[in-house]
Design an enzyme around this catalytic site. Structure first.
Site, PDB file in Angstrom:
ATOM      1  N   PHE A  19       0.761  -1.359   0.004  1.00 42.16           N
ATOM      2  CA  PHE A  19       0.067   0.036  -0.049  1.00 42.16           C
ATOM      3  C   PHE A  19       0.744   1.497   0.052  1.00 42.16           C
ATOM      4  CE2 PHE A  19       0.913  -0.005   4.593  1.00 42.16           C
ATOM      5  CZ  PHE A  19       1.117   1.071   4.997  1.00 42.16           C
ATOM      6  N   LYS A  52      -1.358  -7.399  -9.216  1.00 48.92           N
ATOM      7  CA  LYS A  52      -2.319  -7.577  -8.086  1.00 48.92           C
ATOM      8  C   LYS A  52      -1.816  -6.445  -7.041  1.00 48.92           C
ATOM      9  CE  LYS A  52      -3.379  -8.628  -4.576  1.00 48.92           C
ATOM     10  NZ  LYS A  52      -3.405  -7.664  -3.605  1.00 48.92           N
ATOM     11  N   GLU A  54      -5.105  -4.188  -2.044  1.00 49.86           N
ATOM     12  CA  GLU A  54      -6.404  -3.537  -1.764  1.00 49.86           C
ATOM     13  C   GLU A  54      -6.768  -2.399  -1.286  1.00 49.86           C
ATOM     14  OE1 GLU A  54      -4.726  -5.973  -0.397  1.00 49.86           O
ATOM     15  OE2 GLU A  54      -5.703  -6.975   1.121  1.00 49.86           O
ATOM     16  N   ARG A  55      -5.894  -2.144  -0.531  1.00 50.90           N
ATOM     17  CA  ARG A  55      -6.068  -0.652   0.040  1.00 50.90           C
ATOM     18  C   ARG A  55      -5.600   0.583  -0.561  1.00 50.90           C
ATOM     19  NH1 ARG A  55      -2.934  -2.496   5.912  1.00 50.90           N
ATOM     20  NH2 ARG A  55      -1.537  -3.414   4.594  1.00 50.90           N
ATOM     21  N   SER A  66       4.995  -7.180   3.465  1.00 53.05           N
ATOM     22  CA  SER A  66       5.462  -7.183   4.862  1.00 53.05           C
ATOM     23  C   SER A  66       6.305  -8.677   4.908  1.00 53.05           C
ATOM     24  CB  SER A  66       4.199  -7.186   5.754  1.00 53.05           C
ATOM     25  OG  SER A  66       3.532  -8.228   5.445  1.00 53.05           O
ATOM     26  N   CYS A  78       9.683   1.634   3.494  1.00 52.84           N
ATOM     27  CA  CYS A  78      10.847   0.731   3.834  1.00 52.84           C
ATOM     28  C   CYS A  78      12.060   1.206   4.173  1.00 52.84           C
ATOM     29  CB  CYS A  78      10.623  -0.407   2.609  1.00 52.84           C
ATOM     30  SG  CYS A  78      11.330   0.172   1.231  1.00 52.84           S
ATOM     31  N   GLU A  95       9.444  -4.518  13.273  1.00 53.58           N
ATOM     32  CA  GLU A  95       8.838  -3.488  12.349  1.00 53.58           C
ATOM     33  C   GLU A  95       7.380  -2.716  12.733  1.00 53.58           C
ATOM     34  OE1 GLU A  95       7.511  -4.283   8.164  1.00 53.58           O
ATOM     35  OE2 GLU A  95       8.671  -2.729   7.637  1.00 53.58           O
TER      36      GLU A  95
HETATM   37  P1  NAD Z   1       1.046  -6.691   2.933  1.00 57.62           P
HETATM   38  O1  NAD Z   1       2.351  -7.684   3.131  1.00 57.62           O
HETATM   39  O2  NAD Z   1       0.052  -6.643   3.911  1.00 57.62           O
HETATM   40  O3  NAD Z   1       0.629  -6.681   1.535  1.00 57.62           O
HETATM   41  C1  NAD Z   1       1.562  -6.794   0.419  1.00 57.62           C
HETATM   42  C2  NAD Z   1       0.549  -7.456  -0.724  1.00 57.62           C
HETATM   43  O4  NAD Z   1       0.426  -8.923  -0.145  1.00 57.62           O
HETATM   44  C3  NAD Z   1      -0.723  -6.922  -0.750  1.00 57.62           C
HETATM   45  O5  NAD Z   1      -0.865  -6.975  -2.396  1.00 57.62           O
HETATM   46  C4  NAD Z   1      -1.690  -7.715  -0.191  1.00 57.62           C
HETATM   47  O6  NAD Z   1      -3.020  -7.913  -0.731  1.00 57.62           O
HETATM   48  C5  NAD Z   1      -1.205  -9.147  -0.187  1.00 57.62           C
HETATM   49  N1  NAD Z   1      -1.305  -9.979   0.885  1.00 57.62           N
HETATM   50  C6  NAD Z   1      -1.534  -9.530   2.067  1.00 57.62           C
HETATM   51  N2  NAD Z   1      -1.558 -10.477   3.136  1.00 57.62           N
HETATM   52  C7  NAD Z   1      -1.361 -11.736   2.244  1.00 57.62           C
HETATM   53  C8  NAD Z   1      -1.321 -12.955   2.608  1.00 57.62           C
HETATM   54  N3  NAD Z   1      -1.553 -13.423   3.906  1.00 57.62           N
HETATM   55  N4  NAD Z   1      -1.223 -13.910   1.660  1.00 57.62           N
HETATM   56  C9  NAD Z   1      -1.044 -13.493   0.279  1.00 57.62           C
HETATM   57  N5  NAD Z   1      -0.991 -12.112   0.136  1.00 57.62           N
HETATM   58  C10 NAD Z   1      -1.322 -11.316   1.016  1.00 57.62           C
HETATM   59  O7  NAD Z   1       2.050  -5.263   3.057  1.00 57.62           O
HETATM   60  P2  NAD Z   1       1.676  -3.935   3.078  1.00 57.62           P
HETATM   61  O8  NAD Z   1       1.127  -3.572   4.584  1.00 57.62           O
HETATM   62  O9  NAD Z   1       0.603  -3.553   1.990  1.00 57.62           O
HETATM   63  O10 NAD Z   1       3.046  -2.983   2.899  1.00 57.62           O
HETATM   64  C11 NAD Z   1       3.780  -2.610   3.965  1.00 57.62           C
HETATM   65  C12 NAD Z   1       5.158  -3.509   4.097  1.00 57.62           C
HETATM   66  O11 NAD Z   1       5.819  -3.636   2.999  1.00 57.62           O
HETATM   67  C13 NAD Z   1       6.028  -3.120   5.129  1.00 57.62           C
HETATM   68  O12 NAD Z   1       6.142  -4.121   5.813  1.00 57.62           O
HETATM   69  C14 NAD Z   1       7.219  -2.563   4.243  1.00 57.62           C
HETATM   70  O13 NAD Z   1       8.411  -2.686   4.851  1.00 57.62           O
HETATM   71  C15 NAD Z   1       7.289  -3.423   3.118  1.00 57.62           C
HETATM   72  N6  NAD Z   1       7.714  -2.805   1.941  1.00 57.62           N
HETATM   73  C16 NAD Z   1       8.879  -3.332   1.851  1.00 57.62           C
HETATM   74  C17 NAD Z   1       9.617  -2.601   0.405  1.00 57.62           C
HETATM   75  C18 NAD Z   1      11.033  -3.001   0.295  1.00 57.62           C
HETATM   76  O14 NAD Z   1      11.584  -2.717  -0.627  1.00 57.62           O
HETATM   77  N7  NAD Z   1      11.720  -4.135   1.054  1.00 57.62           N
HETATM   78  C19 NAD Z   1       9.081  -1.511  -0.073  1.00 57.62           C
HETATM   79  C20 NAD Z   1       7.928  -1.363   0.300  1.00 57.62           C
HETATM   80  C21 NAD Z   1       7.099  -1.821   1.463  1.00 57.62           C
END
Ligand code: NAD
Length: 472
Positions: free
Chosen positions: A152, A176, A179-180, A229, A284, A372
């Site tokens: 997101f 994909k 969704e947020r 995440s 991140c 985190e």
């Molecule tokens: P998230 O893991 O909740 O969601 C990421 C994606 O995964 C979304 O498209 C979501 O629909 C999907 N998803 C969520 N839960 C899932 C599950 N249980 N099974 C399968 N798919 C699932 O992450 P977020 O909250 O949207 O983003 C923030 C996180 O992303 C933070 O932890 C941040 O550090 C990380 N991030 C990392 C980088 C990097 O370069 N390392 C860059 C940006 C963000």
């Protein structure tokens, strides 16, 4: 006011409504008010998208590389034309400030422009006379159907790390998005269509966990680019690999920012504030722990507190997340940390605001120093030497980014050599590499091998093919 209609998927060049799908509300984090609805695509919808992508791949891979590159360049120009509208959309659905949103859109355009260099960057290699009369050629060919699963926090930039490069390499692509923040993804897809992307080469499938699970298990997907995440990244990595796909999964972070006593505090303090509290800490690359090498601690904390009084913080993404961040602050205090500074939030805020908070007296073993938080909370750990500071940072299981603020070239060199993280800043507090460099962390901040962006991404989105030849 009437409810906004749910967004549609883009599949095989058609905009497809999902009247029977479960939908989620998309609130504006600044006000909490609804600005859209997103459908959660079921596995049947995923299958349709994969079939469409597979069909398109057969033709798209044969489109000459310069033509593919020109299409990507047209997309970049349209992104530039609509950059301000895209930034405003990012503000609405993500909550970050307009300046931050503009910068992130510019980064996305930069990644798209980098992809358009494919006639140069996709070139293979050739070695004549490997044996007597024998030559060896390496060509790079697309892997097939690539899916991009995005978080997101950068609704425009992160999809643009993936889609333009995957496409220009000759792959079909399925996005994909989170969704947020689905509205920006919808806009990106409409611009791709306007740029002339062939039907099925670029598809957009909205959804959440169930949608991702269907994508990861689908035999028609060849590669998965994921950013999100840590727990999700690990699951995505394991599941995609178990289904025989190549996968890169960029994960969570706990970034350390080391401040030495010789640092120029006039410049260091605004940089720390920007890194820790800009975009509500939802980056991140955000600094989450400042490791203050004494005797700098007291002066640094005093100046941070002063600067925070005038800081306009952005909201976090959702109410549940706001409560989680507040729980982290309580937990830090319960573990023995002290709140030494707190910035304001808008007085009439209906949205998901957390007062930006500095915790002092944090010890490296506390949960607030290890986990985190992804919110506007900064922990201060005080140490006596650079060695100790590097040791504190390296004990983290994450290794996304790390920074040092110092006037000493020797200290900076030592930091650069010994720190265990993928992206480093030297007197830079958000060390985001430009699109032509690799982007990813080490340790539990990354699952996979080839990083996102730059040459690594080109390798990820292509297979090398080695041809050994002799003519009689
Ligand atoms: P998230 O893991 O909740 O969601 C990421 C994606 O995964 C979304 O498209 C979501 O629909 C999907 N998803 C969520 N839960 C899932 C599950 N249980 N099974 C399968 N798919 C699932 O992450 P977020 O909250 O949207 O983003 C923030 C996180 O992303 C933070 O932890 C941040 O550090 C990380 N991030 C990392 C980088 C990097 O370069 N390392 C860059 C940006 C963000």
């Amino acid at each position: 006011m009437s409810e906004p209609a749910p967004l549609a998927n883009l599949i095989g060049g058609e905009w497809v409504d999902l009247p029977d799908a479960v939908t989620l509300d998309v609130p504006d984090p600044r006000s909490g008010r609804s600005i859209g609805r997103v459908p959660l695509s079921p596995p049947s919808e995923v299958d349709r998208a994969v079939q469409a992508a597979r069909q398109a791949f057969g033709k798209w891979r044969d489109v000459p590389v310069p033509e593919r590159a020109r299409l990507i360049l047209r997309w970049a120009r349209l992104l530039e034309r609509d950059a301000e509208a895209l930034a405003e959309l990012v503000v609405r659905e993500n909550g970050k400030s307009l300046d931050e949103a503009r910068a992130s859109v510019a980064r996305g355009i930069e990644a798209t422009e980098f992809a358009a260099h494919a006639p140069t960057t996709l070139q293979g290699s050739f070695l004549e006379q490997v044996g007597r009369g024998v030559d060896t050629t390496v060509v790079r060919q697309p892997v097939g159907v690539v899916v991009g699963i995005t978080p997101f926090n950068f609704p425009v930039m992160i999809p643009l790390w993936m889609a333009p490069l995957a496409l220009v390499c000759g792959n079909a692509f399925i996005l994909k998005p989170s969704e947020r923040v689905p509205l920006s993804a919808d806009r990106l897809a409409r611009l791709a269509v306007e740029a002339g992307v062939p039907a099925g080469a670029f598809n957009l499938v909205h959804g959440g966990r169930e949608t991702v699970e269907a994508l990861l298990a689908h035999p028609g997907i060849d590669a998965v680019s994921f950013v999100g995440s840590a727990p999700t990244a690990e699951t995505v990595y394991r599941t995609a690999a178990a289904h025989g796909k190549r996968v890169q999964a960029l994960a969570g972070a706990k970034n350390h920012l080391i401040v030495l006593a010789d640092a120029d505090l006039e410049r260091t303090v605004p940089a720390v504030i920007q890194s820790a509290f800009g975009q509500a800490g939802e980056r991140c690359l955000a600094a989450s722990v400042v490791v203050a090498v004494e005797p700098v601690g007291d002066e640094l904390v005093r100046r941070l507190a002063e600067a925070l009084e005038r800081f306009a913080v952005a909201p976090v993404i959702r109410e549940e997340h706001r409560r989680r961040v507040l729980d982290w602050i309580d937990r830090g205090v319960a573990e023995g940390a002290r709140i030494v500074a707190r910035g304001p939030i808008p007085a009439d805020a209906g949205g998901f605001f957390v007062e930006p908070t500095v915790l002092d007296g944090v010890r490296p073993e506390m949960a607030v120093a290890q986990e985190e938080i992804f919110g506007p909370v900064l922990s201060i750990v005080r140490v006596r030497s650079l060695d100790e500071a590097i040791d504190v940072a390296n004990r983290s299981r994450y290794g996304n980014a790390a920074s040092i603020f110092t006037a000493s070239g020797r200290a900076a060199r030592e930091f650069r050599r010994r720190i265990e993280a993928g992206m480093l800043g030297i007197n830079i507090s958000v060390p985001a590499p430009a699109a032509y460099f690799p982007f990813a962390g080490w340790k539990r901040s990354f699952y996979g091998d080839l990083h996102a962006s730059g040459r690594d991404a080109i390798e990820f989105y292509t297979h090398p093919k080695v041809v050994v030849s002799r003519w009689f």
